[in-house]
Design a protein around this motif. Sequence first.
Motif, PDB file in Angstrom:
ATOM      1  N   LYS A 127       0.850  -0.974   0.043  1.00 40.04           N
ATOM      2  CA  LYS A 127      -0.074  -0.085  -0.114  1.00 40.04           C
ATOM      3  C   LYS A 127       0.767   1.233   0.029  1.00 40.04           C
ATOM      4  O   LYS A 127       1.648   1.097   0.735  1.00 40.04           O
ATOM      5  CB  LYS A 127      -1.016  -0.138   1.144  1.00 40.04           C
ATOM      6  CG  LYS A 127      -2.079  -1.055   1.231  1.00 40.04           C
ATOM      7  CD  LYS A 127      -2.904  -0.858   2.373  1.00 40.04           C
ATOM      8  CE  LYS A 127      -3.989  -2.168   2.385  1.00 40.04           C
ATOM      9  NZ  LYS A 127      -3.343  -3.218   2.599  1.00 40.04           N
ATOM     10  N   ALA A 128       0.549   2.290  -0.782  1.00 42.15           N
ATOM     11  CA  ALA A 128       1.272   3.666  -0.904  1.00 42.15           C
ATOM     12  C   ALA A 128       0.408   4.687  -0.600  1.00 42.15           C
ATOM     13  O   ALA A 128      -0.714   4.620  -1.313  1.00 42.15           O
ATOM     14  CB  ALA A 128       1.756   3.657  -2.251  1.00 42.15           C
ATOM     15  N   TYR A 129       0.578   5.501   0.357  1.00 45.48           N
ATOM     16  CA  TYR A 129       0.011   6.678   0.608  1.00 45.48           C
ATOM     17  C   TYR A 129       0.586   7.912   0.608  1.00 45.48           C
ATOM     18  O   TYR A 129       1.946   7.839   0.239  1.00 45.48           O
ATOM     19  CB  TYR A 129      -0.643   6.839   2.112  1.00 45.48           C
ATOM     20  CG  TYR A 129      -1.357   5.507   2.612  1.00 45.48           C
ATOM     21  CD1 TYR A 129      -2.866   5.236   2.172  1.00 45.48           C
ATOM     22  CD2 TYR A 129      -0.766   4.425   3.263  1.00 45.48           C
ATOM     23  CE1 TYR A 129      -3.248   4.009   2.705  1.00 45.48           C
ATOM     24  CE2 TYR A 129      -1.369   3.098   3.598  1.00 45.48           C
ATOM     25  CZ  TYR A 129      -2.703   2.921   3.286  1.00 45.48           C
ATOM     26  OH  TYR A 129      -3.246   2.010   3.661  1.00 45.48           O
ATOM     27  N   GLY A 130       0.122   8.907   0.235  1.00 47.87           N
ATOM     28  CA  GLY A 130       1.111  10.061   0.140  1.00 47.87           C
ATOM     29  C   GLY A 130       0.138  11.535  -0.070  1.00 47.87           C
ATOM     30  O   GLY A 130      -0.958  11.445  -0.216  1.00 47.87           O
ATOM     31  N   TYR A 148       5.941   9.562  -6.873  1.00 48.82           N
ATOM     32  CA  TYR A 148       5.433   7.933  -6.755  1.00 48.82           C
ATOM     33  C   TYR A 148       4.934   7.716  -8.033  1.00 48.82           C
ATOM     34  O   TYR A 148       5.135   6.526  -8.599  1.00 48.82           O
ATOM     35  CB  TYR A 148       3.843   8.226  -6.157  1.00 48.82           C
ATOM     36  CG  TYR A 148       3.272   6.989  -6.192  1.00 48.82           C
ATOM     37  CD1 TYR A 148       3.430   5.773  -5.237  1.00 48.82           C
ATOM     38  CD2 TYR A 148       2.130   6.927  -6.971  1.00 48.82           C
ATOM     39  CE1 TYR A 148       2.692   4.571  -5.507  1.00 48.82           C
ATOM     40  CE2 TYR A 148       1.371   5.647  -7.087  1.00 48.82           C
ATOM     41  CZ  TYR A 148       1.631   4.411  -6.320  1.00 48.82           C
ATOM     42  OH  TYR A 148       0.885   3.489  -6.491  1.00 48.82           O
ATOM     43  N   GLU A 149       4.242   8.441  -9.037  1.00 49.85           N
ATOM     44  CA  GLU A 149       4.094   8.255 -10.403  1.00 49.85           C
ATOM     45  C   GLU A 149       5.259   7.849 -11.524  1.00 49.85           C
ATOM     46  O   GLU A 149       5.109   7.005 -11.963  1.00 49.85           O
ATOM     47  CB  GLU A 149       3.233   9.499 -11.016  1.00 49.85           C
ATOM     48  CG  GLU A 149       1.784   9.760 -10.353  1.00 49.85           C
ATOM     49  CD  GLU A 149       0.991  10.751 -10.777  1.00 49.85           C
ATOM     50  OE1 GLU A 149       1.707  11.814 -11.451  1.00 49.85           O
ATOM     51  OE2 GLU A 149      -0.063  11.096 -10.407  1.00 49.85           O
ATOM     52  N   LEU A 150       6.571   8.630 -11.052  1.00 54.58           N
ATOM     53  CA  LEU A 150       7.662   8.299 -11.850  1.00 54.58           C
ATOM     54  C   LEU A 150       8.055   6.886 -11.421  1.00 54.58           C
ATOM     55  O   LEU A 150       8.538   6.125 -12.301  1.00 54.58           O
ATOM     56  CB  LEU A 150       8.622   9.505 -11.783  1.00 54.58           C
ATOM     57  CG  LEU A 150      10.120   9.229 -12.448  1.00 54.58           C
ATOM     58  CD1 LEU A 150       9.753   9.085 -13.896  1.00 54.58           C
ATOM     59  CD2 LEU A 150      10.732  10.307 -12.144  1.00 54.58           C
ATOM     60  N   TRP A 151       7.939   6.800 -10.085  1.00 60.07           N
ATOM     61  CA  TRP A 151       8.555   5.494  -9.703  1.00 60.07           C
ATOM     62  C   TRP A 151       7.613   4.370 -10.190  1.00 60.07           C
ATOM     63  O   TRP A 151       8.235   3.270 -10.631  1.00 60.07           O
ATOM     64  CB  TRP A 151       8.550   5.389  -8.290  1.00 60.07           C
ATOM     65  CG  TRP A 151       8.368   4.130  -7.093  1.00 60.07           C
ATOM     66  CD1 TRP A 151       9.299   3.053  -7.976  1.00 60.07           C
ATOM     67  CD2 TRP A 151       7.689   3.490  -6.438  1.00 60.07           C
ATOM     68  NE1 TRP A 151       8.959   1.941  -6.861  1.00 60.07           N
ATOM     69  CE2 TRP A 151       7.975   2.126  -6.164  1.00 60.07           C
ATOM     70  CE3 TRP A 151       6.619   3.961  -5.919  1.00 60.07           C
ATOM     71  CZ2 TRP A 151       7.436   1.441  -5.391  1.00 60.07           C
ATOM     72  CZ3 TRP A 151       6.024   3.227  -4.655  1.00 60.07           C
ATOM     73  CH2 TRP A 151       6.498   2.064  -4.600  1.00 60.07           C
ATOM     74  N   SER A 169      -3.879   7.298  -2.409  1.00 62.56           N
ATOM     75  CA  SER A 169      -3.816   5.944  -1.561  1.00 62.56           C
ATOM     76  C   SER A 169      -3.969   4.785  -2.650  1.00 62.56           C
ATOM     77  O   SER A 169      -5.058   4.707  -3.394  1.00 62.56           O
ATOM     78  CB  SER A 169      -5.012   6.193  -0.688  1.00 62.56           C
ATOM     79  OG  SER A 169      -5.281   4.922  -0.146  1.00 62.56           O
ATOM     80  N   VAL A 170      -3.027   4.149  -2.766  1.00 61.76           N
ATOM     81  CA  VAL A 170      -2.982   2.991  -3.885  1.00 61.76           C
ATOM     82  C   VAL A 170      -2.336   1.720  -3.270  1.00 61.76           C
ATOM     83  O   VAL A 170      -1.595   1.548  -2.342  1.00 61.76           O
ATOM     84  CB  VAL A 170      -2.032   3.440  -4.966  1.00 61.76           C
ATOM     85  CG1 VAL A 170      -1.926   2.444  -6.115  1.00 61.76           C
ATOM     86  CG2 VAL A 170      -2.205   4.866  -5.486  1.00 61.76           C
TER      87      VAL A 170
END
Length: 590
Positions: A165-168, A177-180, A523-524
């Motif tokens: 899970k990724a939050y930011g 995040y999007e580039l990663w 939140s992904v």
Amino acid sequence: MAFAGRRDVPEPPDFGILKRLARDQLIYLLEQQHEVDKLYKVDSRPALSTSDQFCFLVRPRIKTMRYIADIVNADKMSGRSRKYKIIFSPQKFYACEMVLEEEGVFGDVTCDEWSFYLLPLDEDIISMELPEFFRDYFLEGDHRWINSVARALQLLNSLYGPFGKAYGIGRCAKMSYELWRDLEEESESDGQGRKPEIGNIFLMDRDMDYVTALCSQVVYEGLVDDTFRIKCGSVDFGPDVTSSDKSIKVLLNAQDKVFSQIRNEHFSSVFGFLSQKSRNLQAQYDRRRGMDIKQMKNFVSQELKGLKQEHRLLSLHIGACESIMKKKTKQDFQEMIKAEHSLLEGVDVRESTSFIEEHIDRQVSPIESLRLMCLLSITENGLIPKDYRSLKTQYLQSYGPEHLLTFHNLKRVGLLTEQAAGETLTAVESKVSKLVTDRAAGKITDAFNSLARKSNFRAISKKLGLIPRVDGEYDLKMPRDMAYVFSGAYIPLSCKIIEQVLERRGWLGLEEVVRLLNGNEFSVSDSTVEDNPTWESQRVILAVFLGGCTFSEIAALRFLGKERGCKFIFLTTAITNSARMMEAMIEAKA
């Protein structure tokens, strides 16, 4: 993840592999590829060497390029012929090549890259050691370091992920995040199906919470950083600490048995601990008196060395505490803390403003004066025009007109702003509606961005309960929440956001807070990663601070982790504090 009650804290991942990777790459690069046999520190002094080749391992900085160009041009002037190699870490920038070309040495050097993104400072802290990130991105709008952040996340994900899970929150966090994720899609990741060591990741921009970084630190590690300046996990203690005529460089991490026990403690508790530790050590030494020869032999071979090392460290930390006390007493530290707490709570603001004016007039410190002005501005959602002009005039008269540029920089990043005179809600609405009829989407975006400079701290503080309501005195020895890192007066906003989002498993219920923070939240969940609540990794969270992280925030989240049975790992572009932030604004060019 949803927080459970107090549980055993999971073990952090082993970051030794990061150190080994970096060391092996560097050895290969320097010794095998370029046959380097001696290392010198790049500084302002001219390089003195009889070698027929120079290999520079540097950060991609304009100042360093000019230093190298001066060496090459000096060799040309003296008729000296050498080979020059520049190795950029973590990556090469076009601007550096342009400087070399302007200086007339681009054709004399060859360039390479060393993709060194991450430096483990401790068992739970990783730094990218990019102090310029804050100035470059938040002041100058330079996005060049976002690629480095994305590559660092990609490396961590490959070694310790995949992250479930990724939050930011924050514009930079979202872009990173999007580039990663784009980099992950382009590469053939071999981490799918593997049991992860880090289950969750939270990215946050520094400008989401300037207040915490501006407050005086009162946990021991934060005070050491504010007083002596911790660099790359180590600190130089001078003669005032060592009680000798020599300075000592000390590594501050979990391996230091004394430091590891006091680093997160409020300073008021540290002296008592060190005193008790001293008595315990003396008792262990006194055990020798009743020993026979065999016991004495075992004591000398097994315990004495460790006791001597602990005694040395104890003496250093006692000396550091005494030095901090002397310096803070001179600076009216208690009065300053009182003024800060008033600003945070929104009470006696006029008295706090008078304290700041007196601080400026006495010329105590240009950095401290700026910090207090910025804290006043952010907590009050900008200064009223009368106060802004008065404080600015007094500051320029006390510290010099060259700081006009500093005020410009502070205004650009939203640290020190002036409330628009007479601008009511109706006026704002009419301004926006006029732009809407213009149908120029870019202008509308610009208008909202200009309005977004307001901090909204007071509304956010009320919404999240950042100012604890305590009956009686706050117990700093047995704290009940993260507010202890600021003497019970304030819960760090950044840490509270992380706590709330992890508790809710997303931003649901925090819509008003997000609006006040100007959005860019995400939140992904990674559908390819199995969500197994029994895995230890689900209780390990990677907290990523873009623009710097303070030791107060680290201490607060460590406390939260212990309370909730989880482990926080910290990745930051650099360790920061209020002085570093102010220095970045003073040094920066408009």
